[in-house]
Design a protein around this motif. Structure first.
Motif, PDB file in Angstrom:
ATOM      1  N   LEU A  69      13.375   8.533  -1.779  1.00 56.56           N
ATOM      2  CA  LEU A  69      13.102   8.317  -0.363  1.00 56.56           C
ATOM      3  C   LEU A  69      13.257   6.845   0.015  1.00 56.56           C
ATOM      4  O   LEU A  69      12.985   6.464   1.133  1.00 56.56           O
ATOM      5  CB  LEU A  69      11.690   8.791  -0.012  1.00 56.56           C
ATOM      6  N   ARG A 113       8.802   4.842   7.032  1.00 55.50           N
ATOM      7  CA  ARG A 113       7.691   5.747   6.810  1.00 55.50           C
ATOM      8  C   ARG A 113       7.722   6.903   7.811  1.00 55.50           C
ATOM      9  O   ARG A 113       7.372   8.029   7.492  1.00 55.50           O
ATOM     10  CB  ARG A 113       6.374   4.983   6.918  1.00 55.50           C
ATOM     11  N   VAL A 169      10.158   9.505   6.654  1.00 58.29           N
ATOM     12  CA  VAL A 169       9.605  10.275   5.543  1.00 58.29           C
ATOM     13  C   VAL A 169       8.639  11.327   6.076  1.00 58.29           C
ATOM     14  O   VAL A 169       8.677  12.490   5.699  1.00 58.29           O
ATOM     15  CB  VAL A 169       8.866   9.344   4.554  1.00 58.29           C
ATOM     16  N   VAL A 204       8.954  15.323   5.637  1.00 60.80           N
ATOM     17  CA  VAL A 204       7.894  16.110   4.988  1.00 60.80           C
ATOM     18  C   VAL A 204       7.418  17.203   5.911  1.00 60.80           C
ATOM     19  O   VAL A 204       7.246  18.361   5.534  1.00 60.80           O
ATOM     20  CB  VAL A 204       6.732  15.186   4.604  1.00 60.80           C
ATOM     21  N   GLU A 242       0.810  -1.221   0.000  1.00 64.71           N
ATOM     22  CA  GLU A 242       0.000   0.000   0.000  1.00 64.71           C
ATOM     23  C   GLU A 242       0.844   1.272   0.000  1.00 64.71           C
ATOM     24  O   GLU A 242       0.295   2.369  -0.042  1.00 64.71           O
ATOM     25  CB  GLU A 242      -0.948  -0.002   1.201  1.00 64.71           C
ATOM     26  N   ASN A 243       2.178   1.119   0.022  1.00 69.22           N
ATOM     27  CA  ASN A 243       3.020   2.319   0.111  1.00 69.22           C
ATOM     28  C   ASN A 243       3.373   2.866  -1.264  1.00 69.22           C
ATOM     29  O   ASN A 243       3.745   2.118  -2.159  1.00 69.22           O
ATOM     30  CB  ASN A 243       4.300   1.997   0.874  1.00 69.22           C
ATOM     31  N   TYR A 244       3.246   4.164  -1.396  1.00 70.57           N
ATOM     32  CA  TYR A 244       3.660   4.848  -2.622  1.00 70.57           C
ATOM     33  C   TYR A 244       4.771   5.802  -2.219  1.00 70.57           C
ATOM     34  O   TYR A 244       4.564   6.692  -1.402  1.00 70.57           O
ATOM     35  CB  TYR A 244       2.500   5.625  -3.242  1.00 70.57           C
ATOM     36  N   MET A 245       5.959   5.612  -2.782  1.00 70.89           N
ATOM     37  CA  MET A 245       7.112   6.361  -2.318  1.00 70.89           C
ATOM     38  C   MET A 245       8.054   6.630  -3.483  1.00 70.89           C
ATOM     39  O   MET A 245       8.338   5.720  -4.261  1.00 70.89           O
ATOM     40  CB  MET A 245       7.831   5.498  -1.273  1.00 70.89           C
ATOM     41  N   PRO A 246       8.531   7.878  -3.631  1.00 71.90           N
ATOM     42  CA  PRO A 246       9.482   8.136  -4.716  1.00 71.90           C
ATOM     43  C   PRO A 246      10.795   7.411  -4.478  1.00 71.90           C
ATOM     44  O   PRO A 246      11.127   7.072  -3.348  1.00 71.90           O
ATOM     45  CB  PRO A 246       9.697   9.649  -4.664  1.00 71.90           C
ATOM     46  N   LYS A 247      11.550   7.245  -5.562  1.00 73.09           N
ATOM     47  CA  LYS A 247      12.819   6.515  -5.478  1.00 73.09           C
ATOM     48  C   LYS A 247      13.792   7.136  -4.486  1.00 73.09           C
ATOM     49  O   LYS A 247      14.496   6.445  -3.767  1.00 73.09           O
ATOM     50  CB  LYS A 247      13.477   6.466  -6.863  1.00 73.09           C
TER      51      LYS A 247
END
Lengths: 157, 46, 249
Positions: free
Chosen positions: A140, A145, A148, A152, A133-138
């Motif tokens: 990071l 979590r 991050v 942020v 379920e995690n969406y994360m840019p490369k």
């Protein structure tokens, strides 16, 4: 519901009570059916389930879990890979010949379709990658979590 | 061996379907509304 | 509540809202999609295909939200006999079906390069497909009832019964092992990095405005159709009467 209970109510309220009861019964029945289906409706078995209730040797099943870190090993023939699928309590070695999907990586989810071999190795004829379920840019990647979130927060403040 | 597909091809396809679908829905709902309201005005006049 | 039962009063409000919602929805959606497209870096695993999220998730939410609205309107219709409830339920059906379809289509296109398959029969995908079929059945039923001029009560019951599928879609990834991932956005919590999340929420807002505008337009169309038909029928009756008794005319 007895007549005396509904007699004093306006028709509008009577309809509301009856419909609410019907709705509760319906939702209850639906949830019960879904609950009863919970095993049949599962798309795959976890390694611990496959080990505790081993399927017949020629029965096609799906095995799903995490690809164990550092377990993917390419075989000398160039098209076969072996890896280990685990769910935290049990692990099953898998052998697969073919083209794996792009998201098939270590530490990520996988669903293997195939048969359990007599030697305890699951022989897969198809692999599906399961995303979490995690969406994360490369950039990071590697951060937890919580890290991050803190970063942020820091940039927003 | 791992599959190497160009993700962007799939992104374009998904966006194309969703944009066409959404725009078609918007235009259709607006056009049918206009037509129906025009028909109502005509029925009033006749 | 019954103040809005009067179609004339409702139409006054609807006339005011339709265009701003449609045009505003288009502008916000376009801006949000461009924002998401420009600002989103490739995902750690999914690469560029993460961009599909910006169309897939709003479509999924609106597809499910649409049936929730149908269920609420159906309940209002059955209990309070509110005349606009049936019309609003009918008006939601087509946009709801379109978004359920777009969710399935974009999800399928997303599944091929990531999971390695266009389609699997897991709990989430199957229950979402069931939702699309429910919409199609509902549309066919309401159209048939309207054509015959019968009561829409059967459709309202169908709308309520079908609502059981919505929590099943929502919970399918939690109850059953599925290929589809568990929910990323839960109450007050998100597993989606802010770089994707903020444009995503803007996309949800844009598509929702558009959805609202389409529902208003559909309601106006259904009302106008019904009024025009009723008027023509009255006129036909009057003409028939005049023919039957020529002396009186």
């Amino acid at each position: 519901m007895t007549d005396s209970a509904t007699k004093g109510l306006k028709p509008k309220h009577q309809r509301l009570v009856l419909l609410s009861l019907a709705l509760v019964a319906l939702i209850g029945a639906g949830l019960l059916a879904a609950w009863a289906l919970r095993n049949q409706a599962s798309y795959f078995y976890l390694p611990s389930e496959i080990i505790s209730e081993a399927p017949a040797p020629d029965q096609g099943v799906r095995l799903g879990g995490m690809v164990e870190m550092g377990s993917i090993a390419e075989q000398p023939d160039g098209t076969t890979i072996r890896f280990i699928v685990e769910d935290g309590t049990a692990e099953v070695p898998v052998s697969f010949t073919g083209i794996a999907p792009a998201l098939f990586v270590e530490g990520s989810g996988v669903v293997a379709e195939g048969k359990m071999g007599a030697d305890g190795v699951f022989v897969a004829d198809n692999l599906l990658a399961k995303h979490d379920e995690n969406y994360m840019p490369k950039e990071l990647e590697g951060m937890t979590r919580e890290q991050v979130r803190q970063q942020v927060k820091a940039t927003l403040e | 061996m791992r599959e190497t597909l160009d993700m962007m091809d799939f992104v374009y396809a998904a966006y194309a379907i969703c944009l066409i679908g959404t725009l078609a829905l918007t235009v259709w709902s607006f056009a049918t509304m206009r037509a129906a309201e025009k028909r109502r005005e005509e029925s009033r006049r006749k | 509540m019954h103040g809005y039962a009067n179609p004339a009063r409702f139409l006054k409000i609807a006339r005011w809202f339709t265009m701003p919602l449609l045009v505003g929805g288009l502008i916000v959606t376009a801006a949000a999609l461009i924002w998401g497209w420009m600002s989103s870096p490739p995902d750690r695993l999914m690469g560029d295909s993460v961009k599909i999220l910006f169309v897939h998730l709003p479509a999924a939410w609106l597809g499910m939200g649409g049936w929730t609205a149908i269920a609420i309107a159906s309940l209002v219709e059955l209990v309070w006999r509110h005349p606009l409830a049936a019309i609003s339920a009918r008006a939601v059906a087509v946009p709801g079906a379109v978004f359920a379809f777009l969710c399935l289509a974009s999800g399928s296109i997303w599944g091929r390069p990531t999971w390695g398959t266009w389609w699997v029969w897991d709990g989430r995908l199957t229950s979402m497909l069931v939702l699309l079929f429910l919409y199609l059945g509902y549309i066919a039923l309401t159209n048939a009832l309207a054509r015959e001029g019968s009561s829409s009560r059967i459709a309202a019951i169908f709308g309520l019964v079908g609502a059981i599928n919505v929590p099943i879609i929502n919970r399918s990834v939690v109850w059953w092992n599925s290929l589809h991932q568990p929910p990323s956005i839960t109450m007050g919590n998100s597993a989606i990095d802010p770089v994707y999340l903020y444009p995503l929420l803007a996309c949800v807002l844009g598509f929702s405005l558009l959805f609202g505008g389409v529902v208003f337009a559909r309601m106006r169309a259904i009302l106008a159709d019904a009024q025009a038909e009723a008027r023509l029928r009255r006129k036909a009756q009057k003409a028939e009467l005049a023919q039957a008794t020529p002396g009186d005319a």
